[in-house]
Design an enzyme around this catalytic site. Sequence first.
Site, PDB file in Angstrom:
ATOM      1  N   THR A   1       0.855  -1.188   0.000  1.00  0.00           N
ATOM      2  CA  THR A   1       0.000   0.000   0.000  1.00  0.00           C
ATOM      3  C   THR A   1       0.890   1.238   0.000  1.00  0.00           C
ATOM      4  O   THR A   1       0.973   1.970   0.986  1.00  0.00           O
ATOM      5  CB  THR A   1      -0.943  -0.061   1.230  1.00  0.00           C
ATOM      6  OG1 THR A   1      -1.570  -1.352   1.219  1.00  0.00           O
ATOM      7  CG2 THR A   1      -2.012   1.012   1.185  1.00  0.00           C
TER       8      THR A   1
ATOM      9  N   GLY B   1      -0.014   1.266  -5.119  1.00  0.00           N
ATOM     10  CA  GLY B   1      -1.071   0.410  -4.571  1.00  0.00           C
ATOM     11  C   GLY B   1      -2.029   1.201  -3.706  1.00  0.00           C
ATOM     12  O   GLY B   1      -3.255   0.990  -3.751  1.00  0.00           O
TER      13      GLY B   1
ATOM     14  N   LYS C   1       6.817   0.303 -22.307  1.00  0.00           N
ATOM     15  CA  LYS C   1       6.967   1.036 -21.037  1.00  0.00           C
ATOM     16  C   LYS C   1       8.451   1.195 -20.700  1.00  0.00           C
ATOM     17  O   LYS C   1       8.878   2.216 -20.165  1.00  0.00           O
ATOM     18  CB  LYS C   1       6.231   0.288 -19.915  1.00  0.00           C
ATOM     19  CG  LYS C   1       6.247   1.002 -18.564  1.00  0.00           C
ATOM     20  CD  LYS C   1       5.238   2.136 -18.483  1.00  0.00           C
ATOM     21  CE  LYS C   1       5.568   3.203 -17.466  1.00  0.00           C
ATOM     22  NZ  LYS C   1       5.519   2.882 -16.093  1.00  0.00           N
TER      23      LYS C   1
ATOM     24  N   ASN D   1      11.196   3.861 -18.960  1.00  0.00           N
ATOM     25  CA  ASN D   1      11.849   3.580 -17.672  1.00  0.00           C
ATOM     26  C   ASN D   1      13.363   3.362 -17.797  1.00  0.00           C
ATOM     27  O   ASN D   1      14.116   3.768 -16.904  1.00  0.00           O
ATOM     28  CB  ASN D   1      11.209   2.367 -16.986  1.00  0.00           C
ATOM     29  CG  ASN D   1       9.829   2.678 -16.439  1.00  0.00           C
ATOM     30  OD1 ASN D   1       8.848   2.057 -16.798  1.00  0.00           O
ATOM     31  ND2 ASN D   1       9.732   3.673 -15.566  1.00  0.00           N
TER      32      ASN D   1
ATOM     33  N   ASN E   1      14.873   6.275 -15.602  1.00  0.00           N
ATOM     34  CA  ASN E   1      15.182   5.755 -14.265  1.00  0.00           C
ATOM     35  C   ASN E   1      16.690   5.600 -14.107  1.00  0.00           C
ATOM     36  O   ASN E   1      17.273   5.988 -13.097  1.00  0.00           O
ATOM     37  CB  ASN E   1      14.495   4.403 -14.022  1.00  0.00           C
ATOM     38  CG  ASN E   1      12.991   4.542 -13.811  1.00  0.00           C
ATOM     39  OD1 ASN E   1      12.396   5.500 -14.264  1.00  0.00           O
ATOM     40  ND2 ASN E   1      12.389   3.599 -13.148  1.00  0.00           N
TER      41      ASN E   1
ATOM     42  N   GLU F   1      15.210  -1.124  -8.326  1.00  0.00           N
ATOM     43  CA  GLU F   1      14.568  -2.185  -9.137  1.00  0.00           C
ATOM     44  C   GLU F   1      15.422  -2.496 -10.387  1.00  0.00           C
ATOM     45  O   GLU F   1      14.928  -2.472 -11.515  1.00  0.00           O
ATOM     46  CB  GLU F   1      13.155  -1.747  -9.543  1.00  0.00           C
ATOM     47  CG  GLU F   1      12.201  -1.566  -8.368  1.00  0.00           C
ATOM     48  CD  GLU F   1      10.786  -1.244  -8.817  1.00  0.00           C
ATOM     49  OE1 GLU F   1      10.550  -0.104  -9.257  1.00  0.00           O
ATOM     50  OE2 GLU F   1       9.923  -2.138  -8.739  1.00  0.00           O
TER      51      GLU F   1
HETATM   52  N1  LIG Z   1       4.847   5.341  -7.928  1.00  0.00           N
HETATM   53  C1  LIG Z   1       4.563   5.454  -9.225  1.00  0.00           C
HETATM   54  O1  LIG Z   1       4.118   6.534  -9.692  1.00  0.00           O
HETATM   55  C2  LIG Z   1       4.779   4.316 -10.142  1.00  0.00           C
HETATM   56  C3  LIG Z   1       5.239   3.088  -9.679  1.00  0.00           C
HETATM   57  N2  LIG Z   1       5.375   2.044 -10.554  1.00  0.00           N
HETATM   58  C4  LIG Z   1       5.840   0.741 -10.085  1.00  0.00           C
HETATM   59  O2  LIG Z   1       4.950   0.261  -9.091  1.00  0.00           O
HETATM   60  C5  LIG Z   1       5.631  -0.602  -8.162  1.00  0.00           C
HETATM   61  C6  LIG Z   1       5.371  -0.087  -6.748  1.00  0.00           C
HETATM   62  O3  LIG Z   1       5.998   1.175  -6.652  1.00  0.00           O
HETATM   63  P1  LIG Z   1       5.593   2.283  -5.589  1.00  0.00           P
HETATM   64  O4  LIG Z   1       4.181   2.159  -5.200  1.00  0.00           O
HETATM   65  O5  LIG Z   1       6.068   3.575  -6.138  1.00  0.00           O
HETATM   66  O6  LIG Z   1       6.509   1.864  -4.353  1.00  0.00           O
HETATM   67  P2  LIG Z   1       6.299   2.190  -2.805  1.00  0.00           P
HETATM   68  O7  LIG Z   1       7.607   1.912  -2.145  1.00  0.00           O
HETATM   69  O8  LIG Z   1       5.683   3.532  -2.630  1.00  0.00           O
HETATM   70  O9  LIG Z   1       5.223   1.103  -2.373  1.00  0.00           O
HETATM   71  C7  LIG Z   1       5.522  -0.213  -2.083  1.00  0.00           C
HETATM   72  C8  LIG Z   1       4.860  -0.535  -0.777  1.00  0.00           C
HETATM   73  O10 LIG Z   1       5.048  -1.917  -0.494  1.00  0.00           O
HETATM   74  C9  LIG Z   1       5.165  -2.041   0.908  1.00  0.00           C
HETATM   75  N3  LIG Z   1       5.807  -3.293   1.302  1.00  0.00           N
HETATM   76  C10 LIG Z   1       7.080  -3.686   1.107  1.00  0.00           C
HETATM   77  N4  LIG Z   1       7.289  -4.904   1.640  1.00  0.00           N
HETATM   78  C11 LIG Z   1       6.124  -5.280   2.190  1.00  0.00           C
HETATM   79  C12 LIG Z   1       5.702  -6.414   2.916  1.00  0.00           C
HETATM   80  N5  LIG Z   1       6.535  -7.402   3.202  1.00  0.00           N
HETATM   81  N6  LIG Z   1       4.425  -6.454   3.349  1.00  0.00           N
HETATM   82  C13 LIG Z   1       3.576  -5.439   3.098  1.00  0.00           C
HETATM   83  N7  LIG Z   1       3.908  -4.334   2.419  1.00  0.00           N
HETATM   84  C14 LIG Z   1       5.176  -4.253   1.976  1.00  0.00           C
HETATM   85  C15 LIG Z   1       5.999  -0.843   1.299  1.00  0.00           C
HETATM   86  O11 LIG Z   1       5.825  -0.599   2.680  1.00  0.00           O
HETATM   87  P3  LIG Z   1       7.000   0.037   3.578  1.00  0.00           P
HETATM   88  O12 LIG Z   1       7.090   1.462   3.108  1.00  0.00           O
HETATM   89  O13 LIG Z   1       6.518  -0.137   4.936  1.00  0.00           O
HETATM   90  O14 LIG Z   1       8.245  -0.754   3.246  1.00  0.00           O
HETATM   91  C16 LIG Z   1       5.442   0.241   0.392  1.00  0.00           C
HETATM   92  O15 LIG Z   1       4.452   1.008   1.018  1.00  0.00           O
HETATM   93  C17 LIG Z   1       7.093  -0.570  -8.598  1.00  0.00           C
HETATM   94  O16 LIG Z   1       7.381  -1.657  -9.434  1.00  0.00           O
HETATM   95  C18 LIG Z   1       7.196   0.745  -9.400  1.00  0.00           C
HETATM   96  O17 LIG Z   1       8.256   0.727 -10.348  1.00  0.00           O
HETATM   97  C19 LIG Z   1       5.028   2.141 -11.868  1.00  0.00           C
HETATM   98  C20 LIG Z   1       4.590   3.320 -12.377  1.00  0.00           C
HETATM   99  C21 LIG Z   1       4.472   4.509 -11.575  1.00  0.00           C
HETATM  100  C1  LIG Z   2       6.494   7.464 -17.140  1.00  0.00           C
HETATM  101  C2  LIG Z   2       6.004   7.640 -15.721  1.00  0.00           C
HETATM  102  C3  LIG Z   2       6.827   8.628 -14.964  1.00  0.00           C
HETATM  103  C4  LIG Z   2       4.616   8.295 -15.764  1.00  0.00           C
HETATM  104  O1  LIG Z   2       3.995   8.213 -16.932  1.00  0.00           O
HETATM  105  C5  LIG Z   2       5.930   6.293 -15.077  1.00  0.00           C
HETATM  106  O2  LIG Z   2       4.968   5.622 -15.347  1.00  0.00           O
HETATM  107  C6  LIG Z   2       6.975   5.687 -14.241  1.00  0.00           C
HETATM  108  O3  LIG Z   2       7.606   6.342 -13.396  1.00  0.00           O
HETATM  109  O4  LIG Z   2       7.193   4.488 -14.379  1.00  0.00           O
END
Ligand SMILES: NC(=O)C1=CN([C@@H]2O[C@H](COP(=O)(O)OP(=O)(O)OC[C@H]3O[C@@H](n4cnc5c(N)ncnc54)[C@H](OP(=O)(O)O)[C@@H]3O)[C@@H](O)[C@H]2O)C=CC1
Ligand SMILES: CC(C)(CO)C(=O)C(=O)O
Length: 325
Positions: free
Chosen positions: A24, A28, A205, A209, A213, A287
């Site tokens: 979350t 998420g 995508k 990235n 990234n 990652e």
């Molecule tokens: N953020 C964005 O705008 C974008 C993200 N993504 C992709 O989405 C994915 C998630 O990224 P993002 O949401 O940014 O990452 P975050 O770090 O914000 O979220 C991941 C969450 O997972 C939790 N977590 C980790 N380990 C556990 C566990 N064992 N049990 C429960 N919860 C856990 C973390 O909690 P805690 O903080 O407590 O460790 C954290 O809140 C990645 O692959 C990223 O590349 C893709 C496009 C855009």
């Molecule tokens: C390209 C971008 C920044 C938003 O469209 C994204 O999706 C990411 O960080 O993976």
Amino acid sequence: MIIYIKISFFVSKMSKRSYAILGTGALGGFYGAKLQKAGLDIHFLLKSDYEYVSKSGLVIESKDGDFTLTQVNAYNDIEKMPQCDVVVVALKTTQNHLLPQMLPSLVRDNGVVLVLQNGLGVEEEVAKIVGNVSIIGGLCFLCSNKVAAGHIRHLDYGQITIGGYASSYNPTGITDKMRQIADDLKSAGISIELVEDLLLGRWKKLVWNIPYNGLSVILNARTDELMSYVHTRKLVEQLMYEVAAGSKSCGRIIPDSFIQTMLDYTVKMKPYRTSMKIDYDERRPLEVEAIFGNPLRKAQAADVNLPQISCIYQQLKFLDEKIRV
Ligand SMILES: NC(=O)C1=CN([C@@H]2O[C@H](COP(=O)(O)OP(=O)(O)OC[C@H]3O[C@@H](n4cnc5c(N)ncnc54)[C@H](OP(=O)(O)O)[C@@H]3O)[C@@H](O)[C@H]2O)C=CC1
Ligand SMILES: CC(C)(CO)C(=O)C(=O)O
């Protein structure tokens, strides 16, 4: 009578599918909260924010409108979560070694695992862990950050492109399960695109990235800085063409016009610190394998070398290890 008709129409239209959100965080937390706000049955797995969120809920600050969920189904233990129809994988890929402990008990028979992470190859890992489920990948065009416990800041965009997974990433076309998930997401105001070929979607995508990234970490730069200097812009473009070569090695053609679109899209974006750069600055694991290692290995398996991406990969491996010693 009119009220009764309206309520029964609403109930019949509302999805009965339950969702588990694994992780979350920025992504998420954002999508899960939107689904709950739309009336779906959502269960959130948390780690460090568990105490806070179980007492105070989630705050979403969004360019589309702020909202608060004062009460959410929060868990810090997978065993306490109910089986769900759809399990959304929203952890960082660096935590995917936990999936074998998480997925089997959580996803219902004939359910769906929806992988919303960046990178390549996660659906293949999921397929080894759970059978008798549909696996769907989602590419999230989202700029979102977690700024405090239970507090998500959605900066820009938000569309999800979803595609079905079949063995070896053979295209599945558009499946009923994809349509159902798309309906749920659309009911929450999330813009959705359905694609017939997930592997092509994932490589596309990566066109974004891989350069942004990677270079944001190595060069300590935001997206606008990378685009405003002639040399870094060239480097970004060269890396994008190499991603297209990787995609071609898997039989998926990315047209040059798509690369131009990604460059234009980034120039128009608000200055952005990529998620990998945020992880680096916060000394969290990068990652690297999902976004760089897996695509390199896919291309190598087809006897295609991607030297510039390989060079970025080696540097990121060094930095990733160095921040943690
Ligand atoms: N953020 C964005 O705008 C974008 C993200 N993504 C992709 O989405 C994915 C998630 O990224 P993002 O949401 O940014 O990452 P975050 O770090 O914000 O979220 C991941 C969450 O997972 C939790 N977590 C980790 N380990 C556990 C566990 N064992 N049990 C429960 N919860 C856990 C973390 O909690 P805690 O903080 O407590 O460790 C954290 O809140 C990645 O692959 C990223 O590349 C893709 C496009 C855009
Ligand atoms: C390209 C971008 C920044 C938003 O469209 C994204 O999706 C990411 O960080 O993976």
